[in-house]
Design an enzyme around this catalytic site. Structure first.
Site, PDB file in Angstrom:
ATOM      1  N   ASP A  13      51.753  28.551  57.299  1.00 61.12           N
ATOM      2  CA  ASP A  13      51.955  30.009  57.218  1.00 61.12           C
ATOM      3  C   ASP A  13      52.866  30.553  58.318  1.00 61.12           C
ATOM      4  O   ASP A  13      52.710  31.690  58.773  1.00 61.12           O
ATOM      5  CB  ASP A  13      50.602  30.750  57.259  1.00 61.12           C
ATOM      6  CG  ASP A  13      49.700  30.299  56.133  1.00 61.12           C
ATOM      7  OD1 ASP A  13      50.220  29.993  55.055  1.00 61.12           O
ATOM      8  OD2 ASP A  13      48.475  30.246  56.341  1.00 61.12           O
ATOM      9  N   LYS A  16      57.702  29.816  56.293  1.00 62.72           N
ATOM     10  CA  LYS A  16      58.645  28.847  55.706  1.00 62.72           C
ATOM     11  C   LYS A  16      59.341  29.420  54.477  1.00 62.72           C
ATOM     12  O   LYS A  16      60.540  29.264  54.293  1.00 62.72           O
ATOM     13  CB  LYS A  16      57.911  27.544  55.321  1.00 62.72           C
ATOM     14  CG  LYS A  16      57.318  26.821  56.515  1.00 62.72           C
ATOM     15  CD  LYS A  16      56.512  25.603  56.102  1.00 62.72           C
ATOM     16  CE  LYS A  16      55.230  25.899  55.365  1.00 62.72           C
ATOM     17  NZ  LYS A  16      54.200  26.600  56.155  1.00 62.72           N
ATOM     18  N   GLY A  40      51.262  28.467  50.119  1.00 63.06           N
ATOM     19  CA  GLY A  40      51.523  29.830  49.645  1.00 63.06           C
ATOM     20  C   GLY A  40      52.702  30.340  50.433  1.00 63.06           C
ATOM     21  O   GLY A  40      52.585  30.605  51.624  1.00 63.06           O
ATOM     22  N   HIS A  41      53.866  30.373  49.809  1.00 67.34           N
ATOM     23  CA  HIS A  41      55.105  30.753  50.504  1.00 67.34           C
ATOM     24  C   HIS A  41      55.559  32.115  49.983  1.00 67.34           C
ATOM     25  O   HIS A  41      55.760  32.297  48.791  1.00 67.34           O
ATOM     26  CB  HIS A  41      56.183  29.683  50.284  1.00 67.34           C
ATOM     27  CG  HIS A  41      55.817  28.352  50.866  1.00 67.34           C
ATOM     28  ND1 HIS A  41      56.608  27.239  50.791  1.00 67.34           N
ATOM     29  CD2 HIS A  41      54.712  27.969  51.572  1.00 67.34           C
ATOM     30  CE1 HIS A  41      56.016  26.231  51.418  1.00 67.34           C
ATOM     31  NE2 HIS A  41      54.852  26.644  51.883  1.00 67.34           N
ATOM     32  N   GLN A 223      52.610  23.403  54.433  1.00 72.42           N
ATOM     33  CA  GLN A 223      51.661  23.289  55.554  1.00 72.42           C
ATOM     34  C   GLN A 223      52.434  23.195  56.872  1.00 72.42           C
ATOM     35  O   GLN A 223      53.490  23.803  56.979  1.00 72.42           O
ATOM     36  CB  GLN A 223      50.728  22.075  55.366  1.00 72.42           C
ATOM     37  CG  GLN A 223      49.726  22.225  54.228  1.00 72.42           C
ATOM     38  CD  GLN A 223      50.290  21.919  52.859  1.00 72.42           C
ATOM     39  OE1 GLN A 223      50.858  20.893  52.657  1.00 72.42           O
ATOM     40  NE2 GLN A 223      50.102  22.814  51.895  1.00 72.42           N
TER      41      GLN A 223
HETATM   42  P1  GDP Z   1      54.600  30.070  54.736  1.00 71.56           P
HETATM   43  O1  GDP Z   1      53.400  29.474  54.110  1.00 71.56           O
HETATM   44  O2  GDP Z   1      55.043  29.336  55.957  1.00 71.56           O
HETATM   45  O3  GDP Z   1      55.734  30.271  53.771  1.00 71.56           O
HETATM   46  O4  GDP Z   1      54.166  31.521  55.253  1.00 71.56           O
HETATM   47  P2  GDP Z   1      53.314  32.602  54.407  1.00 71.56           P
HETATM   48  O5  GDP Z   1      54.213  33.206  53.399  1.00 71.56           O
HETATM   49  O6  GDP Z   1      52.041  32.029  53.953  1.00 71.56           O
HETATM   50  O7  GDP Z   1      52.948  33.615  55.572  1.00 71.56           O
HETATM   51  C1  GDP Z   1      53.922  34.261  56.323  1.00 71.56           C
HETATM   52  C2  GDP Z   1      53.728  35.768  56.142  1.00 71.56           C
HETATM   53  O8  GDP Z   1      54.482  36.449  57.109  1.00 71.56           O
HETATM   54  C3  GDP Z   1      54.235  36.271  54.799  1.00 71.56           C
HETATM   55  O9  GDP Z   1      53.458  37.356  54.393  1.00 71.56           O
HETATM   56  C4  GDP Z   1      55.662  36.710  55.094  1.00 71.56           C
HETATM   57  O10 GDP Z   1      56.124  37.739  54.211  1.00 71.56           O
HETATM   58  C5  GDP Z   1      55.480  37.256  56.485  1.00 71.56           C
HETATM   59  N1  GDP Z   1      56.659  37.150  57.360  1.00 71.56           N
HETATM   60  C6  GDP Z   1      57.610  36.194  57.415  1.00 71.56           C
HETATM   61  N2  GDP Z   1      58.464  36.430  58.427  1.00 71.56           N
HETATM   62  C7  GDP Z   1      58.044  37.559  59.033  1.00 71.56           C
HETATM   63  C8  GDP Z   1      58.495  38.299  60.174  1.00 71.56           C
HETATM   64  O11 GDP Z   1      59.447  37.952  60.851  1.00 71.56           O
HETATM   65  N3  GDP Z   1      57.773  39.420  60.505  1.00 71.56           N
HETATM   66  C9  GDP Z   1      56.685  39.814  59.800  1.00 71.56           C
HETATM   67  N4  GDP Z   1      56.037  40.890  60.203  1.00 71.56           N
HETATM   68  N5  GDP Z   1      56.238  39.146  58.735  1.00 71.56           N
HETATM   69  C10 GDP Z   1      56.897  38.017  58.359  1.00 71.56           C
HETATM   70  P1  IMO Z   2      51.514  26.766  53.659  1.00 68.24           P
HETATM   71  O1  IMO Z   2      52.495  25.829  52.970  1.00 68.24           O
HETATM   72  C1  IMO Z   2      47.884  27.149  56.034  1.00 68.24           C
HETATM   73  C2  IMO Z   2      44.748  24.156  55.357  1.00 68.24           C
HETATM   74  C3  IMO Z   2      43.475  24.670  54.741  1.00 68.24           C
HETATM   75  C4  IMO Z   2      42.478  23.729  55.390  1.00 68.24           C
HETATM   76  C5  IMO Z   2      43.244  22.402  55.428  1.00 68.24           C
HETATM   77  C6  IMO Z   2      42.923  21.453  54.277  1.00 68.24           C
HETATM   78  O2  IMO Z   2      51.335  28.060  52.980  1.00 68.24           O
HETATM   79  O3  IMO Z   2      51.798  26.863  55.109  1.00 68.24           O
HETATM   80  P2  IMO Z   2      43.598  21.455  51.716  1.00 68.24           P
HETATM   81  O4  IMO Z   2      43.303  22.425  50.611  1.00 68.24           O
HETATM   82  O5  IMO Z   2      45.042  21.210  51.919  1.00 68.24           O
HETATM   83  O6  IMO Z   2      42.831  20.170  51.551  1.00 68.24           O
HETATM   84  O7  IMO Z   2      43.006  22.163  53.047  1.00 68.24           O
HETATM   85  O8  IMO Z   2      44.612  22.752  55.379  1.00 68.24           O
HETATM   86  N1  IMO Z   2      45.980  24.479  54.588  1.00 68.24           N
HETATM   87  C7  IMO Z   2      46.851  25.425  54.937  1.00 68.24           C
HETATM   88  N2  IMO Z   2      46.822  26.325  55.941  1.00 68.24           N
HETATM   89  N3  IMO Z   2      48.950  27.081  55.211  1.00 68.24           N
HETATM   90  C8  IMO Z   2      49.009  26.175  54.221  1.00 68.24           C
HETATM   91  O9  IMO Z   2      50.116  26.007  53.466  1.00 68.24           O
HETATM   92  C9  IMO Z   2      47.908  25.316  54.015  1.00 68.24           C
HETATM   93  N4  IMO Z   2      47.623  24.345  53.125  1.00 68.24           N
HETATM   94  C10 IMO Z   2      46.449  23.833  53.504  1.00 68.24           C
HETATM   95  O10 IMO Z   2      43.226  25.999  55.089  1.00 68.24           O
HETATM   96  O11 IMO Z   2      42.238  24.107  56.720  1.00 68.24           O
HETATM   97 MG    MG Z   3      51.508  30.033  53.477  1.00 63.56          MG
END
Ligand code: GDP
Ligand code: IMO
Ligand code: MG
Length: 428
Positions: A13, A16, A40-41, A223
């Site tokens: 999270d 990415k 979840g991207h 991840q």
């Molecule tokens: P990922 O799994 O690495 O793709 O990240 P996620 O999408 O799960 O979580 C990142 C969250 O931060 C998302 O809601 C993005 O829209 C948000 N985000 C990404 N870059 C920025 C930033 O520079 N500032 C803020 N405030 N939010 C951001």
């Molecule tokens: P993105 O790509 C954050 C965490 C889960 C748990 C552990 C194992 O959005 O960054 P799993 O279901 O993979 O067996 O869970 O890994 N986890 C993540 N945490 N971002 C993710 O993906 C994750 N995918 C798995 O919360 O701790």
């Molecule tokens: Mg994510």
């Protein structure tokens, strides 16, 4: 021609999705190489939010998108994701999306086993996403997985499902879950197979051809390094390798030439689920980071644990993954903090550590050495120019550069695609 491998340098999270979307402008193809719909991207383009779990984030720009052999694939989740993205105006067809014929399938019994183990078993609870990721990878190494290519031959599928259930039914019985009849699963797979078939291909040859025709390939990790099955905070990890070398294995592109590994790094730190987190702020600071950063899981909606940036872990991730540069995200979340802290070393029993010792007992008791940095108490959200940033925000970035010795290639200042500052283009 050059290639970029994007990986999360923390516990996932990091942002990415946003960075892959931004970079994919310069890419000819985007490839997912591990994980599944535990990812979840999130991408935000002109206020429109796209949440992707299996589809490579480049798909939103209409870039050729590949789901590699290293991904564990829930076909029903994928079908739903395709439908929901199509509702947002992105038309998916087999020119755009290709899925490796050797990807491992996540079947309903994997999901059931994942949740049953988390809820029914005594002992270590991981806090998984409950998507069946672990059990599907277990079947793969146990050589009883159903791979995508298997679902198109009725006899092969029947034999393989029976073999898999020979293993799963006794476990289900032990856990008090109803046993499954092979016909139930076969029927479900037959119903979806014709929908999926047009996308199923040999991916590694396609990628090799792209590389040989000097195309730019962008690899999208899921991840983060600290969730890597070998190098992460085991057992509180996911079930795949998340480090950059997995890009080769999970795509079948044996040699990724001329590449740059970009580690996506949040300006603070979060983790979802259980496990060690030395700089966690289980207090009002963590609450504040969570509220401003909107730290709730994209996949499960769970509240993310929050804490200060940990440079010990960041350097560890960079070394393990051969990171060439960082994309620093969510700087804006720190805007209202008067003082910002960054962990630079650990101490345990009088000894200083520049890495996280793998034994959990030590992690729990470890002392953290922090440096204090003055905040900037000004708005940086939406900044598009480094020179416009407040003095202390620039200082924070420079301190991170100096202390890690890693270059910062990109800076993100909001979820929006264009709120991104480029220092060095990873597509060299
Ligand atoms: P990922 O799994 O690495 O793709 O990240 P996620 O999408 O799960 O979580 C990142 C969250 O931060 C998302 O809601 C993005 O829209 C948000 N985000 C990404 N870059 C920025 C930033 O520079 N500032 C803020 N405030 N939010 C951001
Ligand atoms: P993105 O790509 C954050 C965490 C889960 C748990 C552990 C194992 O959005 O960054 P799993 O279901 O993979 O067996 O869970 O890994 N986890 C993540 N945490 N971002 C993710 O993906 C994750 N995918 C798995 O919360 O701790
Ligand atoms: Mg994510």
């Amino acid at each position: 021609m050059s290639n970029v491998i994007v990986i999360g340098s923390q516990w996932g999270d990091e942002g990415k999705g946003k960075i892959v979307d931004w970079l994919s402008n310069k890419a000819d193809a985007v490839v997912r190489f591990q994980g599944g719909h535990n990812a979840g991207h999130t991408l935000v383009v002109n206020n429109k939010v796209y949440k992707l779990s299996l589809l490579p984030s480049g798909i939103v720009r209409g870039k050729k998108s590949y789901i590699g052999n290293g991904v564990v694939l829930d076909l029903w989740a994928l079908a739903n994701e395709i439908k929901s993205i199509e509702k947002k105006g992105i038309l998916i067809n087999s020119d755009l999306l290709s899925i490796s014929e050797t990807a491992t399938l996540i079947l309903p019994y994997h999901k059931e086993l994942d949740t049953a183990r988390e809820h029914k078993l005594q002992g270590v609870k991981i806090g998984t996403t409950g998507r069946g990721i672990g059990p599907a990878y277990e079947d793969r190494v146990g050589r009883r997985a159903i791979r995508l290519c298997d679902i198109f031959d009725k006899q092969v599928l029947k034999n393989k499902i029976e073999n898999a259930l020979f293993h799963h039914n006794p476990i289900r019985k032990g856990l008090g879950i109803e046993e499954i009849n092979s016909q139930t699963i076969i029927k479900q797979l037959n119903e979806i197979s014709s929908y999926i078939k047009p996308y199923v291909k040999n991916i590694w040859k396609d990628l090799l051809n792209l590389q040989e025709s000097n195309k730019n390939i962008l690899f999208e990790g899921a991840q983060g390094v600290l969730l890597d099955i070998d190098h992460g905070t085991y057992p509180f990890v996911t079930s795949s390798n998340t480090i950059s070398s997995q890009a080769n294995i999970g795509s079948g592109l044996g040699k990724i030439s001329n590449h740059y590994t970009l580690g996506i790094t949040k300006a603070y730190l979060t983790r979802v689920g259980e496990g060690p987190f030395p700089t966690e702020q289980d207090n009002e600071i963590g609450e504040k980071l969570g509220i401003i950063g909107n730290e709730f899981g994209t996949v499960t909606g769970r509240k993310r644990r929050c804490g200060w940036l940990d440079l010990v872990l960041l350097k560890q991730s960079a070394d393990l993954s051969g990171i060439n540069g960082l994309a620093l995200t969510k700087l804006d979340v720190l805007d209202s903090f008067e003082k910002i802290y960054v962990c630079i070393a650990y101490k345990y029993n009088g000894k200083t550590y520049d890495y996280l010792p793998p034994t959990l007992g030590i992690n729990d008791k470890i002392e953290k050495e922090y440096i204090e940095i003055d905040g900037w108490s000004q708005n940086t959200r939406g900044s598009k120019n480094f020179n416009d940033l407040p003095k202390n925000a620039k200082k924070y970035i420079n301190i991170l550069r100096e202390l890690t010795g890693i270059e910062i290639s990109l800076l993100s200042t909001s979820p929006e695609r264009e709120d991104t500052i480029l220092f060095k283009n990873p597509f060299i």
